[in-house]
Scaffold this active site. Structure first.
Site, PDB file in Angstrom:
ATOM      1  N   ASP A   2       0.862  -1.173   0.000  1.00  0.00           N
ATOM      2  CA  ASP A   2       0.000   0.000   0.000  1.00  0.00           C
ATOM      3  C   ASP A   2       0.906   1.233   0.000  1.00  0.00           C
ATOM      4  O   ASP A   2       2.102   1.119   0.253  1.00  0.00           O
ATOM      5  CB  ASP A   2      -0.880  -0.015   1.263  1.00  0.00           C
ATOM      6  CG  ASP A   2      -1.821   1.176   1.317  1.00  0.00           C
ATOM      7  OD1 ASP A   2      -2.541   1.406   0.324  1.00  0.00           O
ATOM      8  OD2 ASP A   2      -1.834   1.898   2.328  1.00  0.00           O
ATOM      9  N   SER A   3       0.321   2.387  -0.258  1.00  0.00           N
ATOM     10  CA  SER A   3       1.110   3.614  -0.210  1.00  0.00           C
ATOM     11  C   SER A   3       1.518   3.972   1.222  1.00  0.00           C
ATOM     12  O   SER A   3       2.434   4.759   1.420  1.00  0.00           O
ATOM     13  CB  SER A   3       0.309   4.767  -0.805  1.00  0.00           C
ATOM     14  OG  SER A   3      -0.885   4.951  -0.080  1.00  0.00           O
ATOM     15  N   TYR A  31      -0.268   8.515  -2.636  1.00  0.00           N
ATOM     16  CA  TYR A  31      -0.237   8.283  -4.077  1.00  0.00           C
ATOM     17  C   TYR A  31      -1.361   9.041  -4.795  1.00  0.00           C
ATOM     18  O   TYR A  31      -1.248   9.359  -5.966  1.00  0.00           O
ATOM     19  CB  TYR A  31      -0.424   6.791  -4.383  1.00  0.00           C
ATOM     20  CG  TYR A  31       0.779   5.904  -4.172  1.00  0.00           C
ATOM     21  CD1 TYR A  31       1.945   6.380  -3.556  1.00  0.00           C
ATOM     22  CD2 TYR A  31       0.760   4.575  -4.601  1.00  0.00           C
ATOM     23  CE1 TYR A  31       3.045   5.549  -3.370  1.00  0.00           C
ATOM     24  CE2 TYR A  31       1.851   3.749  -4.426  1.00  0.00           C
ATOM     25  CZ  TYR A  31       2.994   4.235  -3.806  1.00  0.00           C
ATOM     26  OH  TYR A  31       4.067   3.396  -3.631  1.00  0.00           O
ATOM     27  N   GLY A  32      -2.446   9.287  -4.089  1.00  0.00           N
ATOM     28  CA  GLY A  32      -3.701   9.718  -4.719  1.00  0.00           C
ATOM     29  C   GLY A  32      -3.669  11.056  -5.420  1.00  0.00           C
ATOM     30  O   GLY A  32      -4.582  11.389  -6.172  1.00  0.00           O
ATOM     31  N   CYS A  74      -3.690  -0.735  -2.100  1.00  0.00           N
ATOM     32  CA  CYS A  74      -3.942   0.681  -2.374  1.00  0.00           C
ATOM     33  C   CYS A  74      -4.901   0.830  -3.554  1.00  0.00           C
ATOM     34  O   CYS A  74      -4.647   0.309  -4.637  1.00  0.00           O
ATOM     35  CB  CYS A  74      -2.607   1.344  -2.696  1.00  0.00           C
ATOM     36  SG  CYS A  74      -2.733   3.044  -3.247  1.00  0.00           S
ATOM     37  N   ASN A  75      -5.988   1.517  -3.331  1.00  0.00           N
ATOM     38  CA  ASN A  75      -6.968   1.710  -4.400  1.00  0.00           C
ATOM     39  C   ASN A  75      -6.395   2.495  -5.572  1.00  0.00           C
ATOM     40  O   ASN A  75      -6.672   2.192  -6.730  1.00  0.00           O
ATOM     41  CB  ASN A  75      -8.188   2.463  -3.872  1.00  0.00           C
ATOM     42  CG  ASN A  75      -9.132   1.578  -3.099  1.00  0.00           C
ATOM     43  OD1 ASN A  75     -10.098   1.081  -3.636  1.00  0.00           O
ATOM     44  ND2 ASN A  75      -8.843   1.347  -1.824  1.00  0.00           N
ATOM     45  N   THR A  76      -5.596   3.536  -5.266  1.00  0.00           N
ATOM     46  CA  THR A  76      -5.012   4.335  -6.339  1.00  0.00           C
ATOM     47  C   THR A  76      -4.106   3.470  -7.204  1.00  0.00           C
ATOM     48  O   THR A  76      -4.218   3.475  -8.435  1.00  0.00           O
ATOM     49  CB  THR A  76      -4.217   5.523  -5.755  1.00  0.00           C
ATOM     50  OG1 THR A  76      -5.071   6.270  -4.888  1.00  0.00           O
ATOM     51  CG2 THR A  76      -3.723   6.436  -6.854  1.00  0.00           C
ATOM     52  N   GLU A 116      -5.138   9.893   9.019  1.00  0.00           N
ATOM     53  CA  GLU A 116      -3.785   9.804   9.591  1.00  0.00           C
ATOM     54  C   GLU A 116      -3.632  10.734  10.795  1.00  0.00           C
ATOM     55  O   GLU A 116      -2.899  10.449  11.723  1.00  0.00           O
ATOM     56  CB  GLU A 116      -2.742  10.129   8.524  1.00  0.00           C
ATOM     57  CG  GLU A 116      -2.787   9.143   7.363  1.00  0.00           C
ATOM     58  CD  GLU A 116      -1.443   8.614   6.943  1.00  0.00           C
ATOM     59  OE1 GLU A 116      -0.434   9.244   7.242  1.00  0.00           O
ATOM     60  OE2 GLU A 116      -1.406   7.540   6.305  1.00  0.00           O
ATOM     61  N   CYS A 139     -10.869   3.724  -0.913  1.00  0.00           N
ATOM     62  CA  CYS A 139      -9.538   4.066  -0.390  1.00  0.00           C
ATOM     63  C   CYS A 139      -9.398   3.350   0.946  1.00  0.00           C
ATOM     64  O   CYS A 139     -10.327   3.369   1.768  1.00  0.00           O
ATOM     65  CB  CYS A 139      -9.407   5.575  -0.209  1.00  0.00           C
ATOM     66  SG  CYS A 139      -7.876   6.074   0.627  1.00  0.00           S
ATOM     67  N   THR A 140      -8.252   2.713   1.155  1.00  0.00           N
ATOM     68  CA  THR A 140      -8.085   1.901   2.368  1.00  0.00           C
ATOM     69  C   THR A 140      -8.093   2.726   3.658  1.00  0.00           C
ATOM     70  O   THR A 140      -8.234   2.167   4.742  1.00  0.00           O
ATOM     71  CB  THR A 140      -6.758   1.106   2.331  1.00  0.00           C
ATOM     72  OG1 THR A 140      -5.725   1.984   1.914  1.00  0.00           O
ATOM     73  CG2 THR A 140      -6.864  -0.059   1.396  1.00  0.00           C
ATOM     74  N   HIS A 141      -7.904   4.027   3.545  1.00  0.00           N
ATOM     75  CA  HIS A 141      -7.963   4.862   4.749  1.00  0.00           C
ATOM     76  C   HIS A 141      -9.401   5.101   5.220  1.00  0.00           C
ATOM     77  O   HIS A 141      -9.627   5.402   6.383  1.00  0.00           O
ATOM     78  CB  HIS A 141      -7.343   6.243   4.491  1.00  0.00           C
ATOM     79  CG  HIS A 141      -5.854   6.261   4.607  1.00  0.00           C
ATOM     80  ND1 HIS A 141      -5.039   5.818   3.597  1.00  0.00           N
ATOM     81  CD2 HIS A 141      -5.030   6.673   5.600  1.00  0.00           C
ATOM     82  CE1 HIS A 141      -3.782   5.967   3.967  1.00  0.00           C
ATOM     83  NE2 HIS A 141      -3.743   6.489   5.178  1.00  0.00           N
TER      84      HIS A 141
END
Lengths: 266, 266
Positions: free
Chosen positions: B10-11, B42-43, B73-75, B152, B184-186
């Site tokens: 992931d990023s 990354y996004g 990472c989705n991006t 974050e 998005c994983t966040h």
């Protein structure tokens, strides 16, 4: 006289606020600007990474035969100056000392606030510099992680941004500061909101103008000002997302960005 | 049977939500996780950069003899899967298809919302995948740039985060969607606030559980499930700021992160 360009780097577009001031204060100087957009932001990364990224950026600028390098990024200025000065043979100027000097001139009650990225605040770079230059000052600081993204998102005012500013500035508003240092090149874009949040009586100081004056002084004293140039040249580089850089960057520079290319060393 | 580890990258820390699900769905599997914290996020970066970063991450994981790679990472899943599959010899699974499939199962009125980073939304990866799998769906999307930083920063609820969520979700709330994909994983960390902003009747879907199920299916069909292991091994790597990764990461993984080191190829 020295017609070589001034090199300026930042983690992204924010340093264009410094470019703007250098263009104003030193209109005959050519400039090479580098924004490390591939690795932005720096403010939440490690010492080690910030030092390495800064050295790579300076090496890139050196290829353009720059006569001086301005580290426009507050985080890189806080963390990487000694490492840069050890490795890079041209003079390297950061934004901390000029900003600290300006805050000392501005304060009347000797109580100064500093805001910046988590790494800049953690480094205590402004606090140490202000106390070194003038021991009787009290310094209060607060990290404002979201401000960079807010500026890049273009949310420069409005209620949400004001609420966020109030939340971040709350640790400072009780401290009777009369001066606030914007310790990040992105923050001047949020100046109105920050001023509203901290109280209209507080003087807002940023490093951009001060670092331009400092560089003018250094070049003048060392006989390195550019002369006899009809038109200085401006070159811009970004390590990623050049189009986006041009779009957001115009907001920071206050005019269209020409002569922009990708730097592909990252 | 194949006791080699599953590689996941992931990023940054967000992909730990995927790790958590893989640990749950595939409790016998060993895992090597890589978060590219030196270059996060990354996004907001370019196609070119996202592809290059993803390839470097996958090459790093390959050194651990992984049997499959999950792009958490989705991006990166939106932009880099074809490039990864061309260069990397083990199977590579992204989070878009599993998430799209889950959304299709969940919707009753065939109106699906998708939120993600600017690059994920710009790529239209979810929209294309949903329409490819089931042509009669309507997809509405909105980029939410600040959500990653909010997660974050740990501002997981409260009025500011809710106001921001309302602002970003406004383009979707009028569209009568009954399902919303967290692309998005966040974003699962902000699930409560997102749900409040979009309306409690809307089903919230994320890819983490779905991709774990998909990987279980692939490993099962190809005879590559791990067996006879008393205790799988979990290894974690971050390209920068390892301590910070451990701190924030524990929130995503739901437990303490052991066996964490810096990956120094960036």
């Amino acid at each position: 006289m020295d017609n070589r360009p001034i090199g300026i780097f930042d983690s992204g577009v924010g340093g264009l606020t410094v470019v703007k001031e250098v263009m104003k204060v030193l209109p005959r100087e050519s400039i090479v600007y580098l924004g490390d957009t591939a690795r932005v932001p720096y403010g939440t990364k490690s010492d080690q990474a910030i030092k390495r990224f800064s050295l790579e950026n300076a090496e890139f600028l050196k290829k353009f035969n720059v006569k001086i390098i301005i580290v426009a990024c507050n985080t890189a200025s806080s963390i990487a100056l000694p490492a840069l000065r050890k490795k890079i043979t041209v003079p390297v100027v950061g934004v901390i000392r000029p900003g600290a000097g300006k805050a000392i001139e501005a304060t009347r009650n000797n109580r100064i606030g500093v805001i910046g990225t988590p790494m800049t605040i953690k480094s205590k770079a402004y606090e140490k510099e202000i106390k070194r230059l003038s021991g009787d000052k009290k310094v209060f600081s607060s990290p404002c992680s979201l401000f960079v993204q807010l500026a890049e998102e273009g949310w420069l005012d409005g209620r949400i941004t004001l609420d966020i500013a109030r939340k971040y500035l709350k640790p400072l508003t009780g401290k009777k500061i009369d001066t606030l240092v914007l310790g990040c090149t992105h923050y001047p874009l949020l100046k109105n909101v920050i001023s509203k949040a901290v109280g209209r009586g507080v003087r807002i100081v940023d490093s951009a103008g001060a670092v331009a004056e400092e560089v003018k002084g250094i070049l003048g004293r060392t006989g390195k000002l550019a002369i006899n140039r009809k038109k200085p040249s401006y070159k811009f580089f970004a390590t990623d997302a050049v189009e986006q850089f041009a779009g957001i960057g115009a907001r920071f520079l206050g005019k269209k960005i020409n002569n922009l290319r990708r730097a592909d060393y990252v």
